[in-house]
Enzyme design. Sequence first.
Site, short mmCIF file in Angstrom:
data_model
loop_
_atom_site.label_atom_id
_atom_site.label_comp_id
_atom_site.label_asym_id
_atom_site.label_seq_id
_atom_site.Cartn_x
_atom_site.Cartn_y
_atom_site.Cartn_z
N GLU A 12 0.80 -1.22 0.00
CA GLU A 12 0.00 0.00 0.00
C GLU A 12 0.84 1.27 0.00
O GLU A 12 0.34 2.36 -0.32
CB GLU A 12 -0.94 0.01 1.22
N GLU A 35 5.92 -22.10 7.69
CA GLU A 35 6.43 -21.28 8.78
C GLU A 35 7.45 -22.01 9.66
O GLU A 35 8.15 -21.39 10.45
CB GLU A 35 5.28 -20.78 9.67
#
Length: 272
Positions: A81, A112
């Site tokens: 963004e 992960e």
Amino acid sequence: MSFTKTTEQDSNYNGLENMTVSELLQNINAEDQTVPLAVKKVLHQIERLTQEVISKLKQGGRLFYMGAGTSGRLGVVDASECPPTFGVPHGMIIGLIAGGETAIRKAVEFAEDSTTQGWSDLQEHSITEKDIVIGIAASGTTPYVLHALKACNENNIPTGSITCNARSPIAQISKFPVEVVVGPEFVTGSSRMKAGTAQKLVLNMISTTTMIQLGKVKGNKMVDMQLSNDKLVDRGIRMIQSEIPVDSQEAAQLLKNHGSVRAAIKAYHGNK
């Protein structure tokens, strides 16, 4: 030092399946209201980390976010963004997620848990001491993040973290840790809820403050935003009109000619 995952402790509520829709919404909202207060308690930690980010970016370095699952997605969102909002290059802030691009939309099993992939992902971007890495992990234990930060420390790369458990392993090894302890989740262990909200708030604070300090905001306006849709073009026109005495047609032409609010205003003054 002792380490307890409060994010994994039993919810303060029970019998959720027996609650009405109204009760569920009210109780979730009640829990959510505690998050900004938890963030407020660690503003000094957020300030230390943000100051380091600003320093590195002012010197031409980059900011990397790293995480898995929800934490990774939040980092990717914040990084993605910044270019349209503040007009910075796409490579200035980079979001990395365990499992790669696929994991943004669909969970990648055991990604992960890798103790090597995090550092490998950073090396693919030719990371150096000029950059800074922020590990994001609600638990504070995610191996993908933990071992990447350890490798960064060994290579003199500044490290920060955003976690939601006190005294977690990731916070312990970070040079600039942020520990927002939000307590048990409404649905036990669902750290996409309060922990995710806390991480989003902190990321907003870090990136927005950094961009302001880098001169990407004038007054309170996003003068370097990318004009990627009609809404933003209309906003840009209004921003120009608030700064210089032109009508909407003239403002639109200036914006079209110069490509950004800042450039349009500068060109107008330069011609006077």
